[in-house]
Motif scaffolding. Structure first.
Motif, mmCIF file in Angstrom:
data_model
loop_
_atom_site.group_PDB
_atom_site.id
_atom_site.type_symbol
_atom_site.label_atom_id
_atom_site.label_comp_id
_atom_site.label_asym_id
_atom_site.label_seq_id
_atom_site.Cartn_x
_atom_site.Cartn_y
_atom_site.Cartn_z
ATOM 1 N N UNK A 230 -15.312 -12.880 63.170
ATOM 2 C CA UNK A 230 -14.798 -12.363 61.901
ATOM 3 C C UNK A 230 -13.335 -11.946 62.023
ATOM 4 N N UNK A 231 -12.691 -11.833 60.866
ATOM 5 C CA UNK A 231 -11.290 -11.402 60.798
ATOM 6 C C UNK A 231 -11.162 -10.253 59.815
ATOM 7 N N UNK A 232 -10.354 -9.264 60.195
ATOM 8 C CA UNK A 232 -10.053 -8.152 59.299
ATOM 9 C C UNK A 232 -8.781 -8.499 58.541
ATOM 10 N N UNK A 233 -8.862 -8.516 57.223
ATOM 11 C CA UNK A 233 -7.727 -8.895 56.396
ATOM 12 C C UNK A 233 -7.228 -7.719 55.565
ATOM 13 N N UNK A 234 -5.938 -7.734 55.267
ATOM 14 C CA UNK A 234 -5.400 -6.887 54.212
ATOM 15 C C UNK A 234 -5.180 -7.793 53.014
ATOM 16 N N UNK A 235 -5.617 -7.354 51.857
ATOM 17 C CA UNK A 235 -5.603 -8.193 50.661
ATOM 18 C C UNK A 235 -4.934 -7.462 49.517
ATOM 19 N N UNK A 236 -4.032 -8.158 48.842
ATOM 20 C CA UNK A 236 -3.381 -7.604 47.656
ATOM 21 C C UNK A 236 -3.699 -8.489 46.462
ATOM 22 N N UNK A 237 -4.040 -7.834 45.367
ATOM 23 C CA UNK A 237 -4.414 -8.562 44.158
ATOM 24 C C UNK A 237 -3.288 -8.539 43.135
ATOM 25 N N UNK A 238 -2.992 -9.707 42.588
ATOM 26 C CA UNK A 238 -2.102 -9.753 41.429
ATOM 27 C C UNK A 238 -2.915 -9.555 40.160
ATOM 28 N N UNK A 239 -4.092 -10.142 40.139
ATOM 29 C CA UNK A 239 -4.992 -10.017 38.990
ATOM 30 C C UNK A 239 -6.187 -9.173 39.392
ATOM 31 N N UNK A 240 -6.999 -8.809 38.439
ATOM 32 C CA UNK A 240 -8.138 -7.947 38.743
ATOM 33 C C UNK A 240 -9.418 -8.456 38.129
ATOM 34 N N UNK A 241 -9.820 -9.667 38.469
ATOM 35 C CA UNK A 241 -11.038 -10.244 37.917
ATOM 36 C C UNK A 241 -12.280 -9.675 38.611
ATOM 37 N N UNK A 242 -13.378 -9.683 37.898
ATOM 38 C CA UNK A 242 -14.638 -9.221 38.481
ATOM 39 C C UNK A 242 -14.985 -10.054 39.710
ATOM 40 N N UNK A 243 -15.268 -9.367 40.825
ATOM 41 C CA UNK A 243 -15.648 -10.001 42.094
ATOM 42 C C UNK A 243 -14.544 -10.902 42.664
ATOM 43 N N UNK A 244 -13.292 -10.669 42.276
ATOM 44 C CA UNK A 244 -12.238 -11.612 42.636
ATOM 45 C C UNK A 244 -12.127 -11.881 44.131
ATOM 46 N N UNK A 245 -12.038 -10.830 44.935
ATOM 47 C CA UNK A 245 -11.891 -11.029 46.377
ATOM 48 C C UNK A 245 -13.114 -11.741 46.934
ATOM 49 N N UNK A 246 -14.289 -11.330 46.522
ATOM 50 C CA UNK A 246 -15.534 -11.923 47.021
ATOM 51 C C UNK A 246 -15.609 -13.408 46.667
ATOM 52 N N UNK A 247 -15.235 -13.738 45.441
ATOM 53 C CA UNK A 247 -15.279 -15.134 44.995
ATOM 54 C C UNK A 247 -14.245 -15.976 45.734
ATOM 55 N N UNK A 248 -13.012 -15.468 45.826
ATOM 56 C CA UNK A 248 -11.947 -16.237 46.466
ATOM 57 C C UNK A 248 -12.208 -16.445 47.955
ATOM 58 N N UNK A 249 -12.683 -15.418 48.651
ATOM 59 C CA UNK A 249 -12.932 -15.583 50.078
ATOM 60 C C UNK A 249 -14.103 -16.541 50.312
ATOM 61 N N UNK A 250 -15.097 -16.486 49.449
ATOM 62 C CA UNK A 250 -16.206 -17.427 49.555
ATOM 63 C C UNK A 250 -15.728 -18.850 49.277
#
Length: 322
Positions: A230-250
């Motif tokens: 696994x990798x530990x990431x720092x993530x910054x969002x420009x938008x704020x969609x529901x489940x955005x990080x979870x969806x994009x990483x998947x």
């Protein structure tokens, strides 16, 4: 609503399926014919308020041209704030305009139909903090949200002025939202941007997916630590969609560890003792709506995420059991 708590049907609809909806799912056809949200249509089918040619369908059943769809629309249920202190909730900052909380896992941002657990607004009411009256009754003061399974920082408006300014700041994408996520594998490149539209999943309620025609969604990530699994990431969002990080990483085949809804490995989740996604709203920064000065807040990882990360760090040289 009757005295025993049952819902009273406000309306009864009988509709013949038009040719253009041939082959649609029952819930989708119902939503389109009655102007309901897909979620509400699914609820009506699941609760037995809908029949198709006199039979009770499953929401995934398909409709046919000429079939008769009947729906009894009950009185809308209302979600209400219940003043109660929520265990684990921490007040990070407050003044006359804003309150910033460190939300624990298992807590929703605000009440909603179908959610019976604790909420941020329940806690604020429970500790006597008055918030803005702007917004829908069950979402007053809410300018952004975190998933129930995501911990970390959340700001709530206390004044009407703060609500207006902060809502606009989130729309204008001027709020600095920084998350930390432990994801499976190693994103390549190790620093990058995911620019992919997100929409509701066509087959699964309460799930989202990358899809053409969805809402624009932009996620920036950078690798902080790389381990064997696994990798530990720092993530910054420009938008704020529901489940955005979870969806994009998947979508890039590196789901958050523990996020079984979006394809995480259950073996790894079990090994690190995690029953939710490893995702934490680590930092929140914005221009204060009253003073005009930039303010920034930071949250440390909760115990379950610390424990999981420590295990990932120690199993670099020890393969997972099969």
């Amino acid at each position: 609503m009757t005295t025993d708590g049952t819902e009273v049907a406000l309306d009864h609809k009988v509709i013949q399926i038009p040719e253009g909806l041939e082959g649609e799912r029952v819930d989708s056809a119902l939503a389109r014919l009655l102007g309901l949200s897909r979620t509400r249509a699914s609820e009506l089918v699941a609760e037995g308020h809908v029949t198709l040619d006199g039979q009770t369908p499953a929401k995934s059943d398909r409709v046919s041209y000429g079939s008769v769809l009947e729906a009894s629309i009950p009185a809308p249920r209302r979600a209400v704030v219940v003043a109660t202190e929520v265990e684990g909730m921490r007040l990070v900052f407050q003044d006359d305009d804003i309150v910033v909380v460190d939300k624990p896992v298992g807590v929703a941002a605000h009440p909603s139909v179908g959610w019976s657990g604790p909420t941020v607004l329940d806690h604020l009411a429970g500790v006597g903090i008055r918030i803005s009256t702007s917004g829908a009754p069950e979402r007053q003061g809410i300018v952004h949200r975190l998933d129930v399974g995501t911990s970390g920082l959340m700001a709530v408006a206390k004044s009407e002025h703060a609500y207006t300014v902060l809502k606009q700041a989130f729309r204008d994408r001027t709020v600095d939202k920084t998350y930390h996520a432990l994801v499976q594998g190693h994103p390549d490149p190790h620093t990058g941007t995911i620019d992919a539209p997100i929409a509701r999943h066509p087959k699964h309620d309460f799930k989202f997916t990358v899809k053409d025609g969805g809402r624009d969604s932009i996620t920036h990530y950078d690798t902080l630590e790389a381990h064997r699994f696994a990798s530990l990431l720092t993530i910054k969002l420009e938008t704020g969609r529901t489940h955005q990080i979870r969806v994009h990483m998947s979508a890039i085949h590196h789901p958050c560890v523990g996020d079984l809804m979006y394809g995480a490995d259950p073996t790894l989740a079990k090994r690190v003792d995690l029953d939710r996604q490893w995702l934490h709203a680590h930092k929140l920064g914005f221009i204060h709506p009253r003073t005009g000065e930039y303010v920034e807040f930071e949250s440390t990882y909760p115990d379950d995420l610390v424990h999981a990360l420590e295990i990932v760090r120690t199993i670099d040289d020890n393969p997972l059991p099969r």
